[in-house]
Design a protein around this motif. Structure first.
Motif, PDB file in Angstrom:
ATOM      1  N   ALA A   1      -2.733  -3.660  11.050  1.00 27.26           N
ATOM      2  CA  ALA A   1      -3.528  -2.677  11.985  1.00 27.26           C
ATOM      3  C   ALA A   1      -4.458  -1.617  11.433  1.00 27.26           C
ATOM      4  O   ALA A   1      -5.338  -1.458  12.013  1.00 27.26           O
ATOM      5  N   ASN A   2      -4.029  -1.056  10.475  1.00 23.42           N
ATOM      6  CA  ASN A   2      -4.848  -0.010   9.899  1.00 23.42           C
ATOM      7  C   ASN A   2      -5.187   0.940  10.802  1.00 23.42           C
ATOM      8  O   ASN A   2      -6.516   1.123  11.197  1.00 23.42           O
ATOM      9  N   GLN A   3      -4.106   1.578  11.609  1.00 23.59           N
ATOM     10  CA  GLN A   3      -4.439   2.526  12.499  1.00 23.59           C
ATOM     11  C   GLN A   3      -3.474   3.916  12.481  1.00 23.59           C
ATOM     12  O   GLN A   3      -3.742   4.655  12.800  1.00 23.59           O
ATOM     13  N   THR A   4      -2.284   3.526  11.744  1.00 16.19           N
ATOM     14  CA  THR A   4      -1.395   4.620  11.824  1.00 16.19           C
ATOM     15  C   THR A   4      -1.890   6.065  11.345  1.00 16.19           C
ATOM     16  O   THR A   4      -1.651   6.976  11.779  1.00 16.19           O
ATOM     17  N   GLY A   5      -2.656   5.874   9.943  1.00 16.67           N
ATOM     18  CA  GLY A   5      -2.988   7.284   9.478  1.00 16.67           C
ATOM     19  C   GLY A   5      -4.285   7.914  10.142  1.00 16.67           C
ATOM     20  O   GLY A   5      -3.941   9.099  10.290  1.00 16.67           O
TER      21      GLY A   5
ATOM     22  N   GLN B   1      -3.159   0.081   5.308  1.00 16.91           N
ATOM     23  CA  GLN B   1      -2.566  -0.664   6.364  1.00 16.91           C
ATOM     24  C   GLN B   1      -1.298  -1.398   6.016  1.00 16.91           C
ATOM     25  O   GLN B   1      -0.994  -1.636   4.706  1.00 16.91           O
ATOM     26  N   ALA B   2      -0.434  -1.950   7.036  1.00 18.95           N
ATOM     27  CA  ALA B   2       0.555  -2.568   6.833  1.00 18.95           C
ATOM     28  C   ALA B   2       0.157  -4.183   6.648  1.00 18.95           C
ATOM     29  O   ALA B   2      -0.420  -4.531   7.577  1.00 18.95           O
ATOM     30  N   ILE B   3       0.658  -4.926   5.766  1.00 18.94           N
ATOM     31  CA  ILE B   3       0.370  -6.209   5.580  1.00 18.94           C
ATOM     32  C   ILE B   3       1.159  -7.159   6.730  1.00 18.94           C
ATOM     33  O   ILE B   3       0.681  -8.292   6.623  1.00 18.94           O
TER      34      ILE B   3
ATOM     35  N   PHE C   1       0.690  -1.371  -0.123  1.00 13.75           N
ATOM     36  CA  PHE C   1       0.131   0.016  -0.052  1.00 13.75           C
ATOM     37  C   PHE C   1       0.928   1.317  -0.062  1.00 13.75           C
ATOM     38  O   PHE C   1       0.512   2.253  -0.555  1.00 13.75           O
ATOM     39  N   ASP C   2       2.081   1.182   0.691  1.00 11.82           N
ATOM     40  CA  ASP C   2       3.005   2.250   0.590  1.00 11.82           C
ATOM     41  C   ASP C   2       3.656   2.615  -0.816  1.00 11.82           C
ATOM     42  O   ASP C   2       3.951   3.597  -1.368  1.00 11.82           O
ATOM     43  N   GLU C   3       3.785   1.405  -1.698  1.00 15.83           N
ATOM     44  CA  GLU C   3       4.196   1.536  -3.126  1.00 15.83           C
ATOM     45  C   GLU C   3       3.242   2.474  -3.864  1.00 15.83           C
ATOM     46  O   GLU C   3       3.452   3.213  -4.560  1.00 15.83           O
TER      47      GLU C   3
ATOM     48  N   SER D   1      10.786   6.364   6.908  1.00 15.42           N
ATOM     49  CA  SER D   1      10.544   5.163   7.420  1.00 15.42           C
ATOM     50  C   SER D   1      10.993   5.069   8.824  1.00 15.42           C
ATOM     51  O   SER D   1      11.990   5.603   9.337  1.00 15.42           O
ATOM     52  N   CYS D   2      10.265   4.384   9.609  1.00 18.86           N
ATOM     53  CA  CYS D   2      10.626   4.316  11.221  1.00 18.86           C
ATOM     54  C   CYS D   2      11.093   2.692  11.381  1.00 18.86           C
ATOM     55  O   CYS D   2      10.065   1.886  11.059  1.00 18.86           O
ATOM     56  N   GLY D   3      12.152   2.566  11.907  1.00 16.24           N
ATOM     57  CA  GLY D   3      12.686   1.034  12.285  1.00 16.24           C
ATOM     58  C   GLY D   3      14.275   1.061  12.278  1.00 16.24           C
ATOM     59  O   GLY D   3      14.910   1.784  12.299  1.00 16.24           O
TER      60      GLY D   3
HETATM   61  P1  AMP Z   1      -0.750   0.252  10.045  1.00 18.14           P
HETATM   62  O1  AMP Z   1      -1.507   1.325  10.894  1.00 18.14           O
HETATM   63  O2  AMP Z   1       0.598  -0.527  10.903  1.00 18.14           O
HETATM   64  O3  AMP Z   1      -1.526  -1.036   9.264  1.00 18.14           O
HETATM   65  O4  AMP Z   1       0.058   0.926   8.937  1.00 18.14           O
HETATM   66  C1  AMP Z   1      -0.700   1.859   8.170  1.00 18.14           C
HETATM   67  C2  AMP Z   1       0.276   2.773   7.492  1.00 18.14           C
HETATM   68  O5  AMP Z   1       1.204   3.427   8.161  1.00 18.14           O
HETATM   69  C3  AMP Z   1       1.563   1.933   6.570  1.00 18.14           C
HETATM   70  O6  AMP Z   1       0.987   1.606   5.128  1.00 18.14           O
HETATM   71  C4  AMP Z   1       2.713   3.094   6.456  1.00 18.14           C
HETATM   72  O7  AMP Z   1       2.378   4.013   5.475  1.00 18.14           O
HETATM   73  C5  AMP Z   1       2.566   3.636   7.569  1.00 18.14           C
HETATM   74  N1  AMP Z   1       3.413   2.900   8.764  1.00 18.14           N
HETATM   75  C6  AMP Z   1       3.179   1.960   9.560  1.00 18.14           C
HETATM   76  N2  AMP Z   1       4.506   1.550  10.091  1.00 18.14           N
HETATM   77  C7  AMP Z   1       5.360   2.353   9.751  1.00 18.14           C
HETATM   78  C8  AMP Z   1       6.768   2.418   9.916  1.00 18.14           C
HETATM   79  N3  AMP Z   1       7.524   1.606  10.977  1.00 18.14           N
HETATM   80  N4  AMP Z   1       7.600   3.420   9.164  1.00 18.14           N
HETATM   81  C9  AMP Z   1       6.901   4.045   8.272  1.00 18.14           C
HETATM   82  N5  AMP Z   1       5.612   4.440   8.043  1.00 18.14           N
HETATM   83  C10 AMP Z   1       4.866   3.211   8.580  1.00 18.14           C
END
Ligand code: AMP
Length: 250
Positions: A124-128, A118-120, A38-40, A62-64
């Motif tokens: 979570a579908n929460q970060t945004g 969401q991240a695969i 989804f980030d692509e 990117s965080c990590g």
């Molecule tokens: P999530 O809420 O974990 O399903 O992630 C949703 C979106 O948040 C991802 O598609 C990324 O765009 C962003 N995201 C989540 N984790 C990270 C991370 N560690 N670093 C950068 N972007 C992130």
């Protein structure tokens, strides 16, 4: 207009995920890692906005762990102008990522942030959504079309049973759905050029963010194995099995 694209490094979608023998998580040793699909789509959308003359700069973040640099280089090869790694070995949960991105947004002052829906890996579908709340910016999640003009984003969103179109003032958050676009492949010359694009590193401490996990994973288990199918001799046997074994008819 500056666009910030948060990118997560995840287990490649083609890999069959294995659970660690102690049930503490997923085994990632020697496993192919890639950009969250989804980030692509988010990178592609930003590149198209730049090609249209709407965006002027695309910053991938990117965080990590340090290896996320590889994923950021892919974003640079796809068209991002520069990249930022917020480096940490702590396992990041969505709230921690949202806090880091909010702190970075305060420094970078983008007008648009496009995340994956969401991240695969954690699904979570929460970060945004959390990020929009922390920044107090409007959000359009699950976008399938994005238009930007005169400081306003018009976004078509995928909702249950159809689509919804919303308008929001920039700065704003968009999260991508599958139908938004079809990402391009990185060409070899662009992969070479990406090596020279700027990639800077910062840390959660420098951004003054506490990334300690708030949730504890108790156990990760594999889904139950599918039982093999069987052949029936005739309709009579099928009906009997549906009645006595599957118990779906009476
Ligand atoms: P999530 O809420 O974990 O399903 O992630 C949703 C979106 O948040 C991802 O598609 C990324 O765009 C962003 N995201 C989540 N984790 C990270 C991370 N560690 N670093 C950068 N972007 C992130």
């Amino acid at each position: 207009m500056k666009i910030l694209i948060p990118i997560k490094r995840v287990v490649d979608y083609n890999v069959k995920v294995r659970v660690k023998s102690d049930g503490s998580g997923v085994d990632t040793t020697n496993v192919k890692m890639s950009m969250n699909p989804f980030d692509e789509i988010a990178v592609e959308e930003a590149v198209r906005l730049k090609e249209k003359g709407v965006a002027t700069e695309i910053v991938a973040v990117s965080c990590g762990v340090a290896a996320c640099q590889e994923t950021l280089r892919t974003a640079l090869a796809l068209g991002a102008d520069r990249a930022i790694l917020i480096e940490t070995d702590v396992e990041l949960q969505p709230l921690a990522v949202a806090k880091l991105l909010a702190a970075l947004a305060a420094e970078e002052k983008p007008e648009l942030m496009i995340l994956g829906k969401q991240a695969i890996d954690d699904d979570a579908n929460q970060t945004g959504q959390m990020l929009a709340a922390l920044l107090d910016w409007p959000q359009a999640a699950f976008a399938s079309k994005v238009d930007i003009a005169a400081g306003v984003a018009t976004v078509k969103r995928e909702v249950d049973g159809g689509t919804e179109t919303v308008e929001m003032k920039l700065p704003a958050i968009v999260t991508t759905d599958l139908r938004l676009n079809e990402p391009r492949y990185a060409t070899l010359p662009n992969i070479m050029k990406a090596k020279k694009k700027p990639l800077t590193t910062t840390t959660p401490a420098a951004l003054n963010v506490d990334v300690a996990p708030r949730l504890t994973t108790l156990k990760v288990v594999e889904p139950p194995k599918r039982k093999g199918g069987g052949k029936v001799a005739d309709v009579k046997e099928l009906v009997a099995k549906l009645r006595t074994e599957a118990k779906v008819i009476t």
